[in-house]
Design an enzyme around this catalytic site. Sequence first.
Site, mmCIF file in Angstrom:
data_model
loop_
_atom_site.group_PDB
_atom_site.id
_atom_site.type_symbol
_atom_site.label_atom_id
_atom_site.label_comp_id
_atom_site.label_asym_id
_atom_site.label_seq_id
_atom_site.Cartn_x
_atom_site.Cartn_y
_atom_site.Cartn_z
ATOM 1 N N CYS A 150 4.209 0.041 -2.240
ATOM 2 C CA CYS A 150 2.893 0.466 -1.750
ATOM 3 C C CYS A 150 3.045 1.227 -0.439
ATOM 4 C CB CYS A 150 2.003 -0.762 -1.544
ATOM 5 S SG CYS A 150 0.388 -0.364 -0.844
ATOM 6 N N THR B 251 -3.192 -2.828 3.321
ATOM 7 C CA THR B 251 -2.369 -3.947 3.776
ATOM 8 C C THR B 251 -2.024 -4.778 2.559
ATOM 9 O OG1 THR B 251 -2.159 -5.611 5.499
ATOM 10 C CG2 THR B 251 -4.158 -5.696 4.186
ATOM 11 N N THR C 276 1.767 -0.458 2.870
ATOM 12 C CA THR C 276 2.351 -1.747 3.229
ATOM 13 C C THR C 276 3.723 -1.515 3.837
ATOM 14 O OG1 THR C 276 1.170 -2.820 1.407
ATOM 15 C CG2 THR C 276 3.059 -3.995 2.304
ATOM 16 N N GLY D 195 6.100 -3.915 -0.105
ATOM 17 C CA GLY D 195 6.405 -2.905 0.906
ATOM 18 C C GLY D 195 7.244 -1.757 0.376
#
Length: 178
Positions: free
Chosen positions: A165, A7, A168, A162
């Site tokens: 990764c 996350t 994410t 985002g």
Amino acid sequence: MEQYHGTTIVSVRRGNQVALGGDGQVTLGNIVMKGTARKVRRIYNGKVLVGFAGSTADAFSLLDRFEAKLEKYQGNLTRAAVDLAKDWRSDRALRRLEAMLITADRETTLVITGNGDVLDPEGGIAAIGSGGAYAQSAAKALVENTELAPRDVVEKALTIAGELCIYTNTNFVIETLE
């Protein structure tokens, strides 16, 4: 059994505003189990923001304990965080929990680590999780080179994380305090 992980949580403080945001992806191994998890919340009558990364069950356990500490110390964020960290280090069951928290109120932002550390981040920027380094770098560049509000910095930093990764996504929950 594989652990749920991955996350990105990021917090930015500028002037009298603080924003805390996170993505919504929950991953088990190489499978996305959920894309709309809510890892950022308001607690203590909306006066404290908290975001968590790591094992979901562990994070909820810590979140419950942190809320109890806030009640015990009448909303004093630093005392609640330090007391939680002491428990985390000394309790055998808690030591096995794999999660991190970012907490913020109107004056203070703190990172509470799985090692029992309580950190006051420099420059008003904190990030945790698998995309934390990407988000923190993006937020630092934006804070130093723009006049964007903290909420906008958090949103852009999460968007960049985002994109980079794989753990994410771009389903964000962002909360602010003034």
